[in-house]
Each structure stands twice: as structure tokens, then as C-alpha cells.
Design a protein around this motif. Structure first.
Motif, PDB file in Angstrom:
ATOM      1  N   LEU A  24     -38.150  75.832  89.420  1.00 47.16           N
ATOM      2  CA  LEU A  24     -36.902  76.573  89.266  1.00 47.16           C
ATOM      3  C   LEU A  24     -37.143  78.018  88.844  1.00 47.16           C
ATOM      4  CD1 LEU A  24     -34.630  73.811  87.712  1.00 47.16           C
ATOM      5  CD2 LEU A  24     -34.519  74.778  90.020  1.00 47.16           C
ATOM      6  N   ALA A  25     -38.391  78.365  88.523  1.00 41.36           N
ATOM      7  CA  ALA A  25     -38.727  79.751  88.199  1.00 41.36           C
ATOM      8  C   ALA A  25     -38.456  80.688  89.369  1.00 41.36           C
ATOM      9  CB  ALA A  25     -40.185  79.856  87.775  1.00 41.36           C
ATOM     10  N   ILE A  26     -38.419  80.158  90.600  1.00 39.83           N
ATOM     11  CA  ILE A  26     -38.197  81.033  91.760  1.00 39.83           C
ATOM     12  C   ILE A  26     -36.713  81.237  92.036  1.00 39.83           C
ATOM     13  CG2 ILE A  26     -40.340  80.172  92.772  1.00 39.83           C
ATOM     14  CD1 ILE A  26     -38.670  78.806  94.922  1.00 39.83           C
ATOM     15  N   VAL A  27     -35.858  80.518  91.314  1.00 41.33           N
ATOM     16  CA  VAL A  27     -34.415  80.581  91.555  1.00 41.33           C
ATOM     17  C   VAL A  27     -33.760  81.468  90.490  1.00 41.33           C
ATOM     18  CG1 VAL A  27     -32.308  79.218  91.823  1.00 41.33           C
ATOM     19  CG2 VAL A  27     -34.517  78.259  92.500  1.00 41.33           C
ATOM     20  N   PRO A  28     -32.832  82.344  90.874  1.00 40.60           N
ATOM     21  CA  PRO A  28     -32.214  83.272  89.907  1.00 40.60           C
ATOM     22  C   PRO A  28     -31.188  82.601  88.993  1.00 40.60           C
ATOM     23  CG  PRO A  28     -31.202  83.558  92.050  1.00 40.60           C
ATOM     24  CD  PRO A  28     -32.347  82.590  92.251  1.00 40.60           C
ATOM     25  N   LEU A  29     -31.661  81.668  88.164  1.00 40.33           N
ATOM     26  CA  LEU A  29     -30.799  81.019  87.181  1.00 40.33           C
ATOM     27  C   LEU A  29     -30.756  81.867  85.905  1.00 40.33           C
ATOM     28  CD1 LEU A  29     -32.178  77.390  87.647  1.00 40.33           C
ATOM     29  CD2 LEU A  29     -30.125  78.365  88.679  1.00 40.33           C
ATOM     30  N   LYS A  30     -29.669  81.771  85.152  1.00 37.57           N
ATOM     31  CA  LYS A  30     -29.493  82.632  83.983  1.00 37.57           C
ATOM     32  C   LYS A  30     -29.332  81.877  82.671  1.00 37.57           C
ATOM     33  CE  LYS A  30     -27.267  86.075  86.943  1.00 37.57           C
ATOM     34  NZ  LYS A  30     -26.004  86.813  87.245  1.00 37.57           N
ATOM     35  N   THR A  31     -29.091  80.584  82.723  1.00 39.98           N
ATOM     36  CA  THR A  31     -28.935  79.804  81.500  1.00 39.98           C
ATOM     37  C   THR A  31     -30.286  79.682  80.796  1.00 39.98           C
ATOM     38  OG1 THR A  31     -27.122  78.554  82.491  1.00 39.98           O
ATOM     39  CG2 THR A  31     -28.177  77.599  80.544  1.00 39.98           C
ATOM     40  N   PRO A  32     -30.343  79.943  79.486  1.00 37.88           N
ATOM     41  CA  PRO A  32     -31.618  79.884  78.757  1.00 37.88           C
ATOM     42  C   PRO A  32     -32.360  78.566  78.971  1.00 37.88           C
ATOM     43  CG  PRO A  32     -29.927  80.847  77.364  1.00 37.88           C
ATOM     44  CD  PRO A  32     -29.231  80.359  78.611  1.00 37.88           C
ATOM     45  N   ASP A  72     -27.489  74.244  77.289  1.00 38.07           N
ATOM     46  CA  ASP A  72     -26.282  74.717  76.594  1.00 38.07           C
ATOM     47  C   ASP A  72     -25.117  74.823  77.573  1.00 38.07           C
ATOM     48  OD1 ASP A  72     -24.405  75.836  74.989  1.00 38.07           O
ATOM     49  OD2 ASP A  72     -25.477  77.721  74.634  1.00 38.07           O
ATOM     50  N   ALA A  73     -24.311  73.761  77.604  1.00 44.20           N
ATOM     51  CA  ALA A  73     -23.182  73.729  78.537  1.00 44.20           C
ATOM     52  C   ALA A  73     -22.099  74.743  78.171  1.00 44.20           C
ATOM     53  CB  ALA A  73     -22.582  72.326  78.573  1.00 44.20           C
ATOM     54  N   SER A  74     -22.155  75.273  76.942  1.00 48.68           N
ATOM     55  CA  SER A  74     -21.155  76.264  76.525  1.00 48.68           C
ATOM     56  C   SER A  74     -21.544  77.680  76.948  1.00 48.68           C
ATOM     57  CB  SER A  74     -20.981  76.225  75.010  1.00 48.68           C
ATOM     58  OG  SER A  74     -22.166  76.639  74.343  1.00 48.68           O
ATOM     59  N   PHE A  78     -23.712  78.605  82.496  1.00 46.01           N
ATOM     60  CA  PHE A  78     -24.086  77.226  82.788  1.00 46.01           C
ATOM     61  C   PHE A  78     -23.382  76.671  84.032  1.00 46.01           C
ATOM     62  CE2 PHE A  78     -23.406  72.633  82.497  1.00 46.01           C
ATOM     63  CZ  PHE A  78     -24.709  72.196  82.384  1.00 46.01           C
ATOM     64  N   ALA A  79     -22.082  76.855  84.139  1.00 47.93           N
ATOM     65  CA  ALA A  79     -21.325  76.277  85.254  1.00 47.93           C
ATOM     66  C   ALA A  79     -21.834  76.795  86.593  1.00 47.93           C
ATOM     67  CB  ALA A  79     -19.845  76.583  85.093  1.00 47.93           C
ATOM     68  N   GLU A  80     -22.091  78.096  86.654  1.00 51.83           N
ATOM     69  CA  GLU A  80     -22.581  78.689  87.909  1.00 51.83           C
ATOM     70  C   GLU A  80     -23.972  78.170  88.244  1.00 51.83           C
ATOM     71  OE1 GLU A  80     -23.633  83.126  89.719  1.00 51.83           O
ATOM     72  OE2 GLU A  80     -22.461  82.921  87.881  1.00 51.83           O
ATOM     73  N   ASP A  81     -24.852  78.102  87.227  1.00 47.56           N
ATOM     74  CA  ASP A  81     -26.209  77.611  87.457  1.00 47.56           C
ATOM     75  C   ASP A  81     -26.208  76.137  87.846  1.00 47.56           C
ATOM     76  OD1 ASP A  81     -27.242  80.070  86.926  1.00 47.56           O
ATOM     77  OD2 ASP A  81     -27.919  79.608  84.895  1.00 47.56           O
ATOM     78  N   ARG A  82     -25.297  75.391  87.282  1.00 47.66           N
ATOM     79  CA  ARG A  82     -25.212  73.957  87.612  1.00 47.66           C
ATOM     80  C   ARG A  82     -24.867  73.776  89.085  1.00 47.66           C
ATOM     81  NH1 ARG A  82     -21.504  69.506  84.361  1.00 47.66           N
ATOM     82  NH2 ARG A  82     -22.326  67.651  85.420  1.00 47.66           N
ATOM     83  N   VAL A  83     -23.968  74.606  89.601  1.00 50.00           N
ATOM     84  CA  VAL A  83     -23.597  74.535  91.018  1.00 50.00           C
ATOM     85  C   VAL A  83     -24.821  74.817  91.904  1.00 50.00           C
ATOM     86  CG1 VAL A  83     -22.253  75.652  92.841  1.00 50.00           C
ATOM     87  CG2 VAL A  83     -21.170  75.111  90.657  1.00 50.00           C
ATOM     88  N   ILE A  84     -25.615  75.808  91.492  1.00 46.03           N
ATOM     89  CA  ILE A  84     -26.814  76.153  92.267  1.00 46.03           C
ATOM     90  C   ILE A  84     -27.796  74.991  92.285  1.00 46.03           C
ATOM     91  CG2 ILE A  84     -28.845  77.649  92.332  1.00 46.03           C
ATOM     92  CD1 ILE A  84     -27.079  79.883  91.170  1.00 46.03           C
ATOM     93  N   ILE A  85     -28.043  74.405  91.113  1.00 44.76           N
ATOM     94  CA  ILE A  85     -29.003  73.304  91.030  1.00 44.76           C
ATOM     95  C   ILE A  85     -28.511  72.090  91.818  1.00 44.76           C
ATOM     96  CG2 ILE A  85     -30.019  71.609  89.451  1.00 44.76           C
ATOM     97  CD1 ILE A  85     -30.302  73.837  87.409  1.00 44.76           C
ATOM     98  N   GLU A  86     -27.219  71.808  91.740  1.00 42.27           N
ATOM     99  CA  GLU A  86     -26.681  70.668  92.497  1.00 42.27           C
ATOM    100  C   GLU A  86     -26.822  70.895  93.999  1.00 42.27           C
ATOM    101  OE1 GLU A  86     -22.733  70.364  90.967  1.00 42.27           O
ATOM    102  OE2 GLU A  86     -23.319  69.069  89.285  1.00 42.27           O
ATOM    103  N   ASN A 107     -25.034  81.157 100.080  1.00 46.69           N
ATOM    104  CA  ASN A 107     -24.976  82.582  99.734  1.00 46.69           C
ATOM    105  C   ASN A 107     -25.740  82.903  98.455  1.00 46.69           C
ATOM    106  OD1 ASN A 107     -23.235  83.292 101.942  1.00 46.69           O
ATOM    107  ND2 ASN A 107     -21.527  82.377 100.805  1.00 46.69           N
ATOM    108  N   LEU A 108     -26.879  82.240  98.268  1.00 49.44           N
ATOM    109  CA  LEU A 108     -27.720  82.475  97.097  1.00 49.44           C
ATOM    110  C   LEU A 108     -28.886  83.360  97.504  1.00 49.44           C
ATOM    111  CD1 LEU A 108     -27.816  78.830  95.711  1.00 49.44           C
ATOM    112  CD2 LEU A 108     -26.289  80.679  95.040  1.00 49.44           C
TER     113      LEU A 108
END
Length: 344
Positions: A24-32, A72-74, A78-86, A107-108
Motif C-alpha cells: 500500500l506504500a505505492i497508493v496515495p493513502l492519507k490515513t496515518p 483511526d476511523a475518526s 479514513f472514509a476516502e481511503d477506505r473506498v480506495i482500499i475496497e 479515477n485514482l
């Protein structure tokens, strides 16, 4: 160095080149912390998140639905990153080519030049496969030159060593047939090389799977069919189901490769923009299917090697493995076959 920068470097060439691993290091996720794990396909052809892997502790895996329990779901991201991972978890294969298609369809944006390319080491291993596809191109441009050329870059380099006027004349003939300007030819060569590099990558995996499964069939025959379990219906049925499904999957992929090869030959017999479009679309439309099938077969055979490194084991243990690890998930491979686009 920032935490994000550190996370972006935590993956190896082996992971990037794998069919069943997505760092997942190659994916632009932002959640810590979310870029440290990796997605993997397990033996049941399910996508799980691997939080850690240790020689002593093993593999720490969670299902994708459990993300709120470990991150950290708060967090606002998190919500945006969860959509990407799913979305990524639904991909049938994590090879770099299928990932490109998956990410684009959602569109990622990912830096394809850096992250979604096979490693130089893997590209070198594919040289022999690539020659089959670069040879007709080399002959078109440079006549009967049959040097070992395996990339678009090498073809471009050959201009320094030949009669440039003749080579340019041939390039101009190709550009006219394809409806391209001369300065668009390097882009065509890169696109052509990339498409067939992906095909070479898949062929190499199939060439590893086929002899591997032949060994496994012997393992089933000698250790189950010819054992005291030969009158056990469940044991015999398990061997039959595994053999029939894996053989069918291999035949399916072989039929696609044959179609790709035939369409490629037709393209070079009668160059046109339309024929190249057909060839390109044919191969790309089967990326997910071929990649997914090869991914599923690779994961299962890898698990077999892990559990039976010397191809031994009692008849009962062999049957237990077939029932618990080989058969579950085969229905997903069959579903991929059925969902594939028709061949003409």
C-alpha cells in the motif's frame, strides 16, 4: 524525512513484481499508518490486509471489513481511503498492469513511471519472451536484422548503428500505415513495448505454473489415488475437482495467448491504425481475467509448496490440503473465465 516519505519506500521489487501482493506504500493513502501494510491474496483467493509478517509470529491478516478496528476511523481521510482500499481489494490480480486499469477506472492517480512498472530485474527476465514481439517490428524497420532486441528503447538506439535514411524510410512507411506523424512513432513504440511486456510477464508466470501443476498431479496420483484412500469417494472427488478446474484454467489462458499471438501476426501482415486498435483492445480487455486466473493459480501452488516443500505427506494430509486450501476459491477462477470477453 516525513512519515509519508518513509512509508512510500517500504516495499521490495519482489512485492511490486508479484501477482498476489500490493504494497500500500505505492497508493496515495492519507490515513496515518495505512500505507505500511500490504494487500495480499490468500489461498482462498480472498483479499486480506497483511499488517505484519514475521518468521516466528507468522502473518498478521485482517479482512477488509475490519479496517475501522485497526485504523483511526475518526480521521477525516479514513472514509476516502477506505473506498480506495475496497476498490483495490476487488481487483482479481495485483500485477502492475491490472492495477493501472483498476486505479484508472476509479479515477485514482498513482505515479505510474515510478510505482506501476516492473522492476529492471523482472524486465531482464522477460527478455526472451519479448523478442517474439519485437522481432517483427525490428524486421519492418531494419530489414533482416535479427539481433536480440527486447525493448522499444533498444530499437530506438539501433538508429545510431544503421543507415539512417533507410531506417527513416521504413519508419515513415509504418507511420503512414498507422496514420501517425513521425514524431509520434516513439510513443507508439513505447505503447507497443509496454503492452507486450505485460503479456510476456503473464506468459512467464504460466510457464512456471504448468510444470508445477504437473508435479502436483503426480503428487495427488501417487499419494491419494494410488493409496489406501482409492475407494474413498470424497478423496477421489477432491483430486478430480482440483485437476479438472486447474487444467481448464490453464487451457483458458493458453487460448487467450493464442488469440493474442494470431492477432499480433495479422497486425504486422497488414499494418493499420484500426488493426492496432483491435490488438491493443483485445489484450487490455483480458488483463483482469488472465491476471486474475494466473494470480489464483500461483497463490494456490505457492501454498502447496509451503505446506509440502518436499512433495511428501500422508494420504490423509494431502486430501485435507486439497479440501481446505485448493478447492475453496476455485469457483472464483471459474467465474473469471465466464466473465471474460468473447474472442471475436
Amino acid at each position: 524525512m516525513s512519515a509519508e516519505a518513509m512509508e512510500s519506500e517500504v516495499y521490495s521489487d519482489e512485492e511490486k513484481d508479484a501477482l498476489h501482493i500490493l504494497p500500500l506504500a505505492i497508493v496515495p493513502l492519507k490515513t496515518p499508518g495505512m500505507r505500511r501494510p500490504r494487500l495480499i491474496k490468500n489461498a482462498r483467493f480472498e483479499t486480506v490486509m497483511e499488517l505484519f509478517r514475521d518468521a516466528r509470529a507468522g502473518s498478521g491478516q485482517i479482512d477488509i471489513g475490519s479496517l475501522p478496528d485497526f485504523f483511526d476511523a475518526s480521521a477525516p481521510t479514513f472514509a476516502e481511503d477506505r473506498v480506495i482500499i475496497e476498490a483495490l481489494a476487488e481487483a482479481p490480480s495485483f500485477d502492475v498492469y491490472s492495477l493501472r486499469l483498476t486505479l484508472r477506472s476509479h479515477n485514482l492517480k498513482v505515479n505510474e513511471a515510478e510505482h506501476l512498472q516492473l522492476s529492471p530485474r523482472m524486465q531482464e527476465k522477460l527478455t526472451g519472451y519479448m523478442r517474439v514481439f519485437t522481432r517483427p517490428l525490428v524486421q519492418r524497420v531494419f530489414g533482416d536484422d535479427t539481433r536480440d532486441i527486447s525493448s522499444a528503447a533498444q530499437i530506438i538506439d539501433m538508429f545510431r548503428e544503421v543507415d539512417r535514411d533507410e531506417a527513416l524510410r521504413r519508419i515513415r512507411a509504418i507511420s503512414d500505415a498507422l496514420g501517425l506523424e513521425i514524431d509520434q512513432i516513439p510513443g507508439f513504440l513505447e505503447d507497443y513495448g509496454d503492452i507486450f511486456l505485460s503479456l510476456s510477464y503473464f506468459k512467464r508466470h504460466l510457464d512456471q505454473i504448468r510444470p508445477d501443476f504437473e508435479v502436483m498431479k503426480t503428487w495427488m496420483q501417487e499419494g491419494v489415488v494410488d493409496s489406501h484412500l482409492k475407494h474413498n469417494r470424497d478423496a477421489m472427488r477432491a483430486c478430480e475437482v482440483v485437476t479438472a478446474n486447474v487444467d481448464a484454467a490453464i487451457r483458458f489462458v493458453l487460448s487467450r495467448f493464442q488469440a493474442f499471438d494470431e492477432t499480433s501476426k495479422e497486425f504486422w501482415k497488414d499494418l493499420s491504425r484500426e488493426r492496432y486498435g483491435v490488438l491493443r483492445q483485445l489484450i487490455q480487455s483480458h488483463h483482469h481475467t488472465v491476471g486474475g486466473i494466473l494470480c489464483g493459480l500461483s497463490v494456490k501452488l505457492e501454498r502447496w509448496h509451503q505446506d509440502f516443500p518436499n512433495a511428501t505427506g500422508s494420504p490423509n494430509k494431502r486430501v485435507d490440503f486439497l479440501l481446505a486450501e485448493m478447492i475453496p476459491g476455485l469457483e472464483k477462477i471459474r467465474a473469471l473465465e465466464k466473465s471474460a470477453p468473447a474472442l471475436g
